[in-house]
Scaffold this active site. Structure first.
Site, mmCIF file in Angstrom:
data_model
loop_
_atom_site.group_PDB
_atom_site.id
_atom_site.type_symbol
_atom_site.label_atom_id
_atom_site.label_comp_id
_atom_site.label_asym_id
_atom_site.label_seq_id
_atom_site.Cartn_x
_atom_site.Cartn_y
_atom_site.Cartn_z
ATOM 1 N N ARG A 214 0.845 -1.187 0.000
ATOM 2 C CA ARG A 214 0.000 0.000 0.000
ATOM 3 C C ARG A 214 0.885 1.242 0.000
ATOM 4 O O ARG A 214 2.007 1.221 0.496
ATOM 5 C CB ARG A 214 -0.897 0.030 1.244
ATOM 6 N N LYS A 251 -2.743 -1.651 8.461
ATOM 7 C CA LYS A 251 -4.202 -1.573 8.365
ATOM 8 C C LYS A 251 -4.887 -2.701 9.121
ATOM 9 O O LYS A 251 -5.876 -2.490 9.816
ATOM 10 C CB LYS A 251 -4.617 -1.598 6.888
ATOM 11 N N ARG A 330 -1.649 -0.896 -6.646
ATOM 12 C CA ARG A 330 -1.932 -2.124 -5.896
ATOM 13 C C ARG A 330 -2.991 -2.950 -6.618
ATOM 14 O O ARG A 330 -2.885 -4.176 -6.709
ATOM 15 C CB ARG A 330 -2.385 -1.740 -4.491
ATOM 16 N N HIS A 353 -4.363 -9.282 2.892
ATOM 17 C CA HIS A 353 -5.776 -9.341 3.231
ATOM 18 C C HIS A 353 -6.023 -10.444 4.243
ATOM 19 O O HIS A 353 -5.334 -11.470 4.250
ATOM 20 C CB HIS A 353 -6.625 -9.590 1.977
ATOM 21 N N TYR A 363 -11.283 -6.569 -5.461
ATOM 22 C CA TYR A 363 -10.665 -6.576 -6.787
ATOM 23 C C TYR A 363 -11.390 -7.508 -7.757
ATOM 24 O O TYR A 363 -10.806 -8.011 -8.695
ATOM 25 C CB TYR A 363 -9.202 -7.018 -6.678
#
Length: 393
Positions: A214, A251, A330, A353, A363
């Site tokens: 990221r 994150k 990304r 993720h 995505y």
């Protein structure tokens, strides 16, 4: 002989009264709420154009008293929002979370319903406000705005400045279609990297596109988390252990990961390291092995505005529309790997993720059916381009 009208009964001690006040051109309701601890009688007043309105305000006031809430009469929606931004987001990133919410509130909330008294705000008021904004904002932005209002009123409730949260009774409407994130094709990605080659952002873009980090993870990356040589069977890699978020946290927990680097990224980062050391020496600055990998010319950390500005110029030079954003590198990483047949669960690991369901949801437009696996996919994907660069050199 006409009958003389009866004089209105005088309110008894402790009773509520409603009377006309000519000086204010309003009806006044005097509410009896007993005595304060100092022995003084508590008899607040409410005002209205009709007796019916005053009676309703008296009932509402008594309900607030029974619930223990003393909502200030002049406390506005703007006051509630600003209090939440100042006190309700302590510990959050000032430029990130707080800055984003403040910007949205200042642009789309406070100018429209900020002057409304919080105690008088109704669900219809909130609905009307959101319906008006729906002509200008995407659905996601409308939901974010409603969340700001809900949390602001909730914050006011915890401080006995609001009796109820009318924003909870409202659902955000559908807004304008937002611009979906896009993914660069291989040809477009090559054009962007070629255009970026003379730029100090080149290594940043190569790392982002070929490793899937990221932008908030690339900006705080330090050299002690970059390993450009294989050692004890471990290939060159980077440790993505922090971001620009508050306290450096990534994150999610799964975002904290170690990623093997394609050879092209290793080559570019080695060149970038040599160039950075030379630049620091020419400016009389000391190079630190724990310093940031990507900085401004003065050695300061990059911020999102720096990256967006430079990236916009690069995509324009590459012949692409200027609305492309750095975060879409990304998306491009995911798309290129999927096109190459890398399994979804492997891609989810690489991008950090928590599950492949997240990868598929975010995505889904770029993902392709799984065919094969490949640990060095990016080296294969960009092999022709690297050979072309070597040939030019």
């Amino acid at each position: 002989m006409s009958e003389t009208p009866k004089r209105a009964r005088r309110a008894g001690h402790g009773e509520d009264t409603i009377y006309w006040d000519a000086s204010k051109n309003r009806y006044v309701g005097a509410v009896s709420l007993g005595y304060a601890p100092n022995g003084k009688r508590r008899r607040p007043k409410v005002y209205g154009k009709t007796k019916t309105e005053v009676r309703q305000k008296i009932r509402d006031l008594k309900k607030e008293v029974q619930s223990g809430v003393k909502a200030p009469a002049n406390y506005t929606v703007s006051d509630a929002v600003n209090d939440w931004l100042e006190r309700g987001l302590k510990g959050r990133d000032a430029k990130g979370t707080v800055g984003k919410n403040r910007s949205m509130a200042n642009k789309h909330l406070i100018p429209f319903i900020g002057k409304a008294k919080l105690r008088d705000l109704s669900a219809d008021d909130v609905d009307d406000w959101l319906d008006d904004r729906a002509a200008f904002l995407a659905t996601r932005s409308l939901r974010d705005l409603l969340a700001i209002l809900r949390r602001s009123i909730e914050h006011a409730q915890r401080r006995d400045k609001a009796a109820r949260n009318v924003a909870l009774l409202v659902t955000a409407p559908e807004g304008r279609p937002g611009r979906p994130s896009k993914a660069l094709t291989l040809k477009q990605a090559e054009a962007v990297l070629t255009a970026a080659r003379p730029s100090r952002l080149y290594a940043y873009l190569v790392l982002s596109l070929l490793s899937g980090v990221r932008t908030e993870e690339a900006r705080p990356l330090t050299w002690d988390h970059v390993f450009l040589e294989a050692e004890n069977g471990v290939p060159p890699h980077i440790a993505v252990w922090r971001s620009v978020r508050k306290h450096g946290e990534t994150k999610t927990r799964r975002s904290r990961r170690t990623i093997a680097l394609p050879q092209q990224v290793v080559d570019v980062l080695e060149e970038h390291k040599r160039w950075q050391m030379q630049e620091r020496a020419s400016r009389g600055m000391e190079w630190s092995p724990t310093g940031r990998v990507f900085t401004t010319r003065s050695g300061e950390p990059l911020d999102a505005a720096n990256v967006r500005r430079d990236f916009k110029a690069i995509v324009k030079k590459a012949g692409l529309a200027p609305e492309w954003t750095p975060r879409e590198l990304r998306h491009s990483f995911v798309s290129l790997l999927s096109d190459h047949g890398i399994p979804l669960e492997r891609i989810a690991q690489l991008v950090g993720h928590s599950s492949q369901a997240t990868t598929e949801a975010v995505y889904r437009k770029q993902l392709r059916p799984v065919i094969t696996q490949g640990a060095e996919a990016m080296d294969v994907i960009f092999a022709l381009r690297r050979e072309a660069i070597d040939h030019e050199a």
